[in-house]
Write an enzyme that holds these catalytic residues in place. Sequence first.
Site, PDB file in Angstrom:
ATOM      1  N   LYS A  11      55.133  48.105  62.108  1.00  0.00           N
ATOM      2  CA  LYS A  11      55.242  48.913  60.552  1.00  0.00           C
ATOM      3  C   LYS A  11      55.421  48.136  59.606  1.00  0.00           C
ATOM      4  CE  LYS A  11      56.297  52.726  63.049  1.00  0.00           C
ATOM      5  NZ  LYS A  11      57.865  53.215  64.764  1.00  0.00           N
ATOM      6  N   GLN A  67      63.434  54.047  65.590  1.00  0.00           N
ATOM      7  CA  GLN A  67      62.627  53.749  67.035  1.00  0.00           C
ATOM      8  C   GLN A  67      63.047  53.685  68.275  1.00  0.00           C
ATOM      9  OE1 GLN A  67      59.421  52.197  65.823  1.00  0.00           O
ATOM     10  NE2 GLN A  67      58.931  52.519  68.306  1.00  0.00           N
ATOM     11  N   ASP A  75      58.253  60.454  59.775  1.00  0.00           N
ATOM     12  CA  ASP A  75      58.883  60.406  61.091  1.00  0.00           C
ATOM     13  C   ASP A  75      58.374  62.367  61.988  1.00  0.00           C
ATOM     14  OD1 ASP A  75      57.482  58.778  63.139  1.00  0.00           O
ATOM     15  OD2 ASP A  75      59.829  58.221  64.216  1.00  0.00           O
TER      16      ASP A  75
END
Length: 280
Positions: free
Chosen positions: A48, A92, A115
């Site tokens: 990322k 995460q 997300d």
Amino acid sequence: MILLDGKALAAKVKDRVAREAAELPRKPGLAVILVGEDPASRIYVNGKRKDCAACGFYSEEYALPAAIGQGEVLSLVEELNGRPDIDGILIQLPLPGQLNEERLLSAISPEKDVDGFHAVNVGNLLLGRPGFRPCTPAGVMALLDEYGIDPAGKRAVVVGRSNIVGKPMALMLLERSATVTVCHSRTRDLAQICAQADILVTAAGRRGLITGEMVKPGAAVVDVSINRDEAGKLHGDCDFEAAAARAAYITPVPGGVGPMTRAMLMENTLLSAKRRQNLR
Ligand code: NAD
């Protein structure tokens, strides 16, 4: 048989995102929170960071100790929610056991939830309203579109019902007018149901689950799963050779859905930056 080349499409998407980002008054900003030392999570977070650099985004990484308390992570999320230069906040997963994943994801402002896991964004998807769509299923839809595979009226089967892949995948295919069946670990006659699919998306995380006979001749097969063997090699759920022999389109693993997931995170962060700068 045509390979659905996620690597190539992801590169194309990231090029376009970089061009659009360069035209914004303020560059998009993404904050990534990583808790603990999970090696797979570390690889994803590094990816990322690289993607942000390639797209010209500002990025911040918070690598927190595994034993950190809920309150400290919450305070960080709240601080990032208030930061004008941060457009996307990502925690995460998976998180260590002492942390409440649901509460932490809910603490992220839905406007920065790139997300697409916040209940508000999940609800927007269910209702067909604009919002952030989860990156993996969004990447699958982008791949289907790129290759001119229109889900409308087609029979789509999704194997897996997780909140991050299976469920949103089914909703996105439904949004695009496919007739959708969701299969899971309690499904009876999985083989028979899969064999009817014009579009088969598998995300069970079970190597070898999808055999050649389960693929309808001429189907589009999208294998989301990432199963690592003893030698460290990556495999999807499909017996690739057998499935490819019957499918009209199939994703490779690796090089299919994985790179698309990463590209969609950049797309969502760009979208957030545009919205927050009142550009759309
Ligand atoms: P998960 O474990 O949360 O969900 C798996 C789902 O598969 C469950 O709903 C379960 O009911 C179903 N399932 C399990 N065994 C089955 C069986 N024998 N028959 C039918 N259904 C079965 O996993 P997840 O987070 O949804 O991820 C799924 C896979 O996709 C994993 O391999 C993961 O690594 C991979 N993944 C890839 C990406 C990517 O970017 N390519 C992103 C997310 C997840």
